[in-house]
Write a protein that holds these residues in place. Structure first.
Motif, mmCIF file in Angstrom:
data_model
loop_
_atom_site.group_PDB
_atom_site.id
_atom_site.type_symbol
_atom_site.label_atom_id
_atom_site.label_comp_id
_atom_site.label_asym_id
_atom_site.label_seq_id
_atom_site.Cartn_x
_atom_site.Cartn_y
_atom_site.Cartn_z
ATOM 1 N N THR A 74 0.867 -1.175 0.000
ATOM 2 C CA THR A 74 0.000 0.000 0.000
ATOM 3 C C THR A 74 0.905 1.227 0.000
ATOM 4 O O THR A 74 1.834 1.307 0.801
ATOM 5 C CB THR A 74 -0.915 0.013 1.230
ATOM 6 O OG1 THR A 74 -1.783 -1.120 1.180
ATOM 7 C CG2 THR A 74 -1.744 1.277 1.283
ATOM 8 N N VAL A 75 0.636 2.160 -0.899
ATOM 9 C CA VAL A 75 1.489 3.333 -1.076
ATOM 10 C C VAL A 75 0.688 4.584 -0.738
ATOM 11 O O VAL A 75 -0.386 4.809 -1.302
ATOM 12 C CB VAL A 75 2.026 3.418 -2.515
ATOM 13 C CG1 VAL A 75 2.957 4.613 -2.676
ATOM 14 C CG2 VAL A 75 2.728 2.127 -2.904
ATOM 15 N N ALA A 76 1.194 5.380 0.193
ATOM 16 C CA ALA A 76 0.574 6.648 0.554
ATOM 17 C C ALA A 76 1.268 7.759 -0.223
ATOM 18 O O ALA A 76 2.427 8.103 0.062
ATOM 19 C CB ALA A 76 0.689 6.895 2.054
ATOM 20 N N CYS A 77 0.583 8.286 -1.219
ATOM 21 C CA CYS A 77 1.110 9.391 -2.025
ATOM 22 C C CYS A 77 0.819 10.693 -1.275
ATOM 23 O O CYS A 77 -0.344 11.098 -1.150
ATOM 24 C CB CYS A 77 0.449 9.415 -3.398
ATOM 25 S SG CYS A 77 0.624 7.888 -4.340
ATOM 26 N N LEU A 78 1.866 11.324 -0.768
ATOM 27 C CA LEU A 78 1.699 12.501 0.087
ATOM 28 C C LEU A 78 1.581 13.749 -0.773
ATOM 29 O O LEU A 78 2.559 14.456 -1.044
ATOM 30 C CB LEU A 78 2.866 12.603 1.065
ATOM 31 C CG LEU A 78 3.092 11.369 1.946
ATOM 32 C CD1 LEU A 78 4.216 11.623 2.949
ATOM 33 C CD2 LEU A 78 1.821 10.960 2.669
ATOM 34 N N VAL A 79 0.359 14.026 -1.202
ATOM 35 C CA VAL A 79 0.091 15.180 -2.059
ATOM 36 C C VAL A 79 0.470 16.469 -1.345
ATOM 37 O O VAL A 79 0.989 17.414 -1.954
ATOM 38 C CB VAL A 79 -1.394 15.183 -2.474
ATOM 39 C CG1 VAL A 79 -1.734 16.439 -3.270
ATOM 40 C CG2 VAL A 79 -1.729 13.931 -3.279
ATOM 41 N N GLY A 80 0.220 16.525 -0.039
ATOM 42 C CA GLY A 80 0.582 17.721 0.720
ATOM 43 C C GLY A 80 2.067 17.980 0.737
ATOM 44 O O GLY A 80 2.515 19.133 0.716
ATOM 45 N N ALA A 81 2.877 16.914 0.771
ATOM 46 C CA ALA A 81 4.335 17.071 0.727
ATOM 47 C C ALA A 81 4.790 17.454 -0.667
ATOM 48 O O ALA A 81 5.689 18.293 -0.835
ATOM 49 C CB ALA A 81 5.011 15.776 1.174
ATOM 50 N N ALA A 82 4.201 16.843 -1.685
ATOM 51 C CA ALA A 82 4.603 17.123 -3.067
ATOM 52 C C ALA A 82 4.360 18.578 -3.434
ATOM 53 O O ALA A 82 5.161 19.199 -4.144
ATOM 54 C CB ALA A 82 3.843 16.206 -4.023
ATOM 55 N N GLY A 83 3.251 19.144 -2.951
ATOM 56 C CA GLY A 83 2.927 20.528 -3.286
ATOM 57 C C GLY A 83 3.880 21.542 -2.697
ATOM 58 O O GLY A 83 3.898 22.699 -3.132
ATOM 59 N N ARG A 84 4.675 21.123 -1.712
ATOM 60 C CA ARG A 84 5.652 22.046 -1.118
ATOM 61 C C ARG A 84 7.081 21.565 -1.335
ATOM 62 O O ARG A 84 7.980 21.881 -0.545
ATOM 63 C CB ARG A 84 5.363 22.220 0.376
ATOM 64 C CG ARG A 84 3.991 22.826 0.642
ATOM 65 C CD ARG A 84 3.943 23.570 1.932
ATOM 66 N NE ARG A 84 2.601 23.988 2.294
ATOM 67 C CZ ARG A 84 2.304 24.773 3.309
ATOM 68 N NH1 ARG A 84 3.273 25.241 4.084
ATOM 69 N NH2 ARG A 84 1.066 25.105 3.584
ATOM 70 N N ASP A 85 7.296 20.847 -2.400
ATOM 71 C CA ASP A 85 8.634 20.373 -2.745
ATOM 72 C C ASP A 85 9.421 21.519 -3.383
ATOM 73 O O ASP A 85 9.066 21.992 -4.467
ATOM 74 C CB ASP A 85 8.524 19.206 -3.720
ATOM 75 C CG ASP A 85 9.866 18.525 -3.977
ATOM 76 O OD1 ASP A 85 10.917 19.142 -3.685
ATOM 77 O OD2 ASP A 85 9.866 17.390 -4.485
ATOM 78 N N PRO A 86 10.495 21.988 -2.741
ATOM 79 C CA PRO A 86 11.249 23.123 -3.297
ATOM 80 C C PRO A 86 11.935 22.798 -4.614
ATOM 81 O O PRO A 86 12.319 23.717 -5.345
ATOM 82 C CB PRO A 86 12.265 23.447 -2.192
ATOM 83 C CG PRO A 86 12.413 22.182 -1.413
ATOM 84 C CD PRO A 86 11.068 21.520 -1.459
ATOM 85 N N GLU A 87 12.105 21.515 -4.906
ATOM 86 C CA GLU A 87 12.679 21.149 -6.204
ATOM 87 C C GLU A 87 11.700 21.417 -7.341
ATOM 88 O O GLU A 87 12.099 21.492 -8.495
ATOM 89 C CB GLU A 87 13.070 19.665 -6.200
ATOM 90 C CG GLU A 87 14.177 19.315 -5.230
ATOM 91 C CD GLU A 87 15.478 20.024 -5.581
ATOM 92 O OE1 GLU A 87 15.813 20.093 -6.785
ATOM 93 O OE2 GLU A 87 16.157 20.526 -4.661
ATOM 94 N N GLN A 88 10.414 21.556 -7.016
ATOM 95 C CA GLN A 88 9.388 21.806 -8.034
ATOM 96 C C GLN A 88 8.839 23.220 -7.954
ATOM 97 O O GLN A 88 8.509 23.826 -8.978
ATOM 98 C CB GLN A 88 8.243 20.796 -7.865
ATOM 99 C CG GLN A 88 7.150 20.890 -8.909
ATOM 100 C CD GLN A 88 7.620 20.439 -10.281
ATOM 101 O OE1 GLN A 88 8.583 19.677 -10.392
ATOM 102 N NE2 GLN A 88 6.958 20.898 -11.332
ATOM 103 N N PHE A 89 8.734 23.774 -6.737
ATOM 104 C CA PHE A 89 8.126 25.087 -6.543
ATOM 105 C C PHE A 89 9.061 25.945 -5.692
ATOM 106 O O PHE A 89 9.400 25.566 -4.562
ATOM 107 C CB PHE A 89 6.772 24.961 -5.830
ATOM 108 C CG PHE A 89 5.788 24.067 -6.543
ATOM 109 C CD1 PHE A 89 5.132 24.505 -7.681
ATOM 110 C CD2 PHE A 89 5.533 22.790 -6.067
ATOM 111 C CE1 PHE A 89 4.222 23.680 -8.330
ATOM 112 C CE2 PHE A 89 4.625 21.958 -6.699
ATOM 113 C CZ PHE A 89 3.975 22.400 -7.842
#
Length: 766
Positions: A666-681
């Motif tokens: 089971t994989v928990a995709c942490l959308v909240g973490a992804a949205g604050r990834d400094p490598e992307q934003f």
């Protein structure tokens, strides 16, 4: 977690001079039996049952059954699981607070004591249902206790044993209540008092009573028997404390022998660990002295002593070989390939044998768990740590793999090797098979007739309904403010109501019935997000489903005969491979829409309004140029997504940019973490409506830069409807209330784990 001042330590080797547990040939039948019983009785859902069946969580319970015959062993296994589930409910969330645990305890004891005093379980039910004020048996754990577990248990022994057992269960429940109160007040238990408290927290005497009942023995009620029980209880409970230090440090739990020794002696953590080991060995020696002093011919006392010896050894072996309480060990075993998603044979969830030698533990290397209390208070510092140190990691308490970097989360949401079969246990028990868990041709066929209901003319019709509903809600807010002190809550008065009213309108149901749907959708979404597998939430979800289906049935029947242009008619007239959708599937789609379309838009709008009220310049800009609302909505979805975690499953091992996820996970995709990834934003914590403003329309398609609507084949069907609700609703609110601002002294408090938003939005506009 305050690990910055905690150094590493070594869990020392412990040796107990006791024989190991009896190996049962029917162990797997016992495991399967209690798991099936638990699901049938509503104590666990399919997810909980699968983990129990494929992990080693029940191994200790099986070891404690000794040589008892299967029926009697099943009673002990039932109690082991009942106590385990209660401990999880107390430890893993807010359920026990506010007097709930105390009321639960009173009801449980009313069941046992009424039955012991009257001999009739019907009277126990009556007493627990209110005649003594103990509260109704509306919790699945209380129902199974009254209807099944206690009747089977009380048949094993007479009234005197039953009364003694009830007293020991009372002490266990009282200790749980005491611990909850201490946690709430921040009061650390003192070491001398902790010894007795810990025995009762573990429920040692409850299980020792069960040993006597299932084995049919009656040792004398004397000081020697009491001494044997106390020594065995201390060895077992302190062994648990010793192996739980890493977990308790991570969760901020202070009720632990090792941590109390460290507090009292102001020594190092290693010195406290070594002192605990010495105490365990000393209590084992005390037990041996008492056992050797038993008189010859004391048959039942000797049999109990033998059971206690084997229980102590079973507990040590289990804690030593199953790193349930040592998150770093669990993550390391999982990463090595020994564990696939918490299952897979003897090593199961929690990992394989760590050997008999000492084990080094560095709390600074403990991977964060979504069940840490900090996640519900403020997940973003922990998201940062996950991205930087543990981008792909096994979360043992959550029974899932966490994926936190933007590139990994987007890949997991888009790659077909990450499927949505998790909805088979997460949603299907409530709403049946829905489009969320479908793949391939089946998914395409069902999505094809749903898509037009959220686009084109259908969306134009819904936009008019949104405008009417928003205007009515704003008028109600203004009227309420005039009647009161000028302060209103936008959550209760606006955000919570608008999306449900729109869903009801989309289905073609009476708008006046929208309040009925509020409780139904909240119960449904609670079932969907019940990662703790709380039995009460499972039961409430299913009962709300039954209420919703009973309401919908006549409308479905009418639409079959005379369809209109609403979404319910679309569902009732749709065909897949020449066959109409069954009524159950039609109503399941309606239930799914309530959760997906209600909860997410509600919480998204809360965060949007909070961001605007927290940034007056951005709010003033929108008042001057309302077309900028789309960009502010998109930025909110990136920075403060309403759905923080999306689950997926793997059938095979998959290599992501940052690491490998095993098959069967089971994989928990942490959308909240992804949205604050400094490598992307750049500067990702800042609210900047201009960030994605160049292409606002693109941000509501599968090519969006944020991940709040998902990605790939399961991109959210209702993204355009959510856009319309937020833009029209907030625009209407701002236009009608030009002086809208926070109430004096108010600051929004965010809450939630899988979904997250401010709990209140107290504003004034005078």
């Amino acid at each position: 977690m305050a690990t910055d001042t905690v150094t590493g330590f070594r869990i020392p080797e412990i040796s107990l001079p006791f024989p190991g547990p009896v190996r049962r040939g029917d162990a797997e039948r016992l495991r399967a039996g209690v798991c099936g019983w638990a699901e049938e009785r509503g104590l666990v859902g399919p997810r909980g049952r699968a983990r129990l069946e494929t992990s080693r969580l029940l191994d200790l319970g099986i070891a404690l059954t000794g040589r008892a015959d299967p029926d009697r062993a099943a009673v002990l296994m039932g109690w082991f699981l009942w106590v385990l589930l209660l401990d999880d409910r107390v430890d893993d969330g807010p359920w026990a607070a506010g007097g709930v645990l105390a009321e639960f305890s009173a009801s449980a004891l009313a069941v046992l004591r009424a039955d012991a005093n009257t001999g009739t379980n019907a009277e126990a039910n009556g007493e627990a249902n209110g005649e003594t004020g103990a509260g109704a048996l509306d919790d699945p754990m209380l129902v199974v206790l009254a209807e099944d577990l206690w009747p089977r248990t009380s048949a094993l022994a007479g009234p005197a044993w039953q009364e003694r057992f009830a007293g020991h269960l009372a002490r266990h429940l009282t200790a749980q209540c005491s611990l909850v109160e201490r946690r709430a007040s921040g009061r650390l238990p003192r070491l001398p008092g902790y010894v007795g408290l810990r025995r009762d927290l573990f429920g040692a005497d409850v299980f020792f009573d069960l040993f006597e009942a299932v084995d049919g023995i009656a040792p004398p009620d004397d000081a020697v028997t009491a001494g044997l029980r106390a020594a065995a209880a201390d060895v077992i409970a302190w062994t648990n404390d010793l192996f739980s230090v890493e977990k308790d440090l991570a969760f901020g739990e202070r009720a632990n022998l090792v941590l109390l020794l460290r507090e009292r002696h102001v020594g190092t953590l290693q010195e406290a660990v070594d002192a605990a080991r010495t105490l365990i060995s000393a209590r084992a020696a005390d037990f041996q002295i008492l056992r050797r002093g038993l008189p010859r011919g004391a048959r039942d006392a000797g049999r109990l002593a033998d059971r206690l010896r084997r229980a102590m050894r079973a507990s040590l072996d289990w804690h030593r070989s199953v790193p349930r309480y040592r998150p770093r060990a669990a993550a390391a075993v999982a990463a090595s390939g020994s564990v696939a998603g918490g299952s897979g044979g003897p090593s199961g969830a929690g990992g394989g044998c760590t050997g008999r030698g000492s084990e080094e533990v560095d709390p600074a290397l403990t991977p964060p768990s979504l069940l840490w209390p900090e996640f519900e208070r403020d997940p973003y510092p922990l998201y940062r740590r996950l991205r930087e140190e543990f981008p792909v990691v096994r979360d043992e308490p959550m029974d899932a793999w966490l994926v936190s970097r933007y590139t990994d989360v987007r890949a997991a949401l888009s790659d077909p090797r990450f499927n949505s079969h998790n909805y088979g246990w997460q949603l299907a028990p409530m709403f049946g098979r829905t489009v969320l868990q479908m793949d391939g041709r089946e998914h395409a066929a069902h999505r094809s007739f749903l898509t037009p209901a959220f686009r084109g003319r259908a969306l134009t019709w819904l936009r008019a309904a949104i405008e009417r509903t928003a205007a009515d809600l704003v008028a109600d807010l203004a009227s309420k403010a005039r009647r009161g002190d000028g302060v209103v809550d936008l959550v209760d008065g606006f955000c919570h109501r608008l999306p449900i009213a729109v869903v009801v309108t989309a289905l073609g149901l009476p708008v006046g019935d929208a309040p009925l749907f509020q409780d139904w959708y909240q119960a449904g979404f609670s079932y969907l997000s019940n990662y703790r597998q709380d039995p009460a939430l499972l039961e409430r979800g299913l009962s709300s489903r039954d209420e919703l289906y009973a309401y919908l049935a006549p409308y479905v029947a009418r639409r079959r005969i005379a369809p209109g242009r609403d979404l319910l008619s679309v569902l009732c007239t749709a065909e897949v491979e020449g066959e109409p959708l069954p009524d159950e599937m039609v109503m399941g789609f309606c239930g799914m829409l309530l959760g997906a379309g209600g909860e997410t838009t509600d919480k998204g709008m809360r965060s949007l309004l909070a961001n605007l009220l927290d940034h007056p310049d951005a709010l003033a800009g929108l008042r001057a140029a309302p077309d900028g609302l789309a960009a502010a909505w998109v930025e909110t979805l990136r920075r403060d997504p309403p759905v923080q975690v999306v689950l997926r499953q793997t059938e095979e091992a998959v290599d992501l940019p940052s690491g490998r996820v095993p098959g069967g996970a089971t994989v928990a995709c942490l959308v909240g973490a992804a949205g604050r990834d400094p490598e992307q934003f750049a500067d990702p914590d800042r609210f900047d409506p201009s960030r994605l403003a160049d292409e606002p329309d693109r941000q509501f398609t599968a090519a969006a830069g944020h991940l709040s609507f998902g990605a790939g084949r399961h991109f959210c069907l209702g993204s355009q409807l959510a856009r319309a609700e937020a833009e029209i609703g907030v625009r209407t609110l701002l236009a009608a209330l030009p002086r809208l601002r926070w109430a004096d002294g108010f600051r929004p408090q965010y809450g939630g784990l899988l979904t997250r938003a401010p709990e209140e939005l107290l504003v004034t506009f005078r």
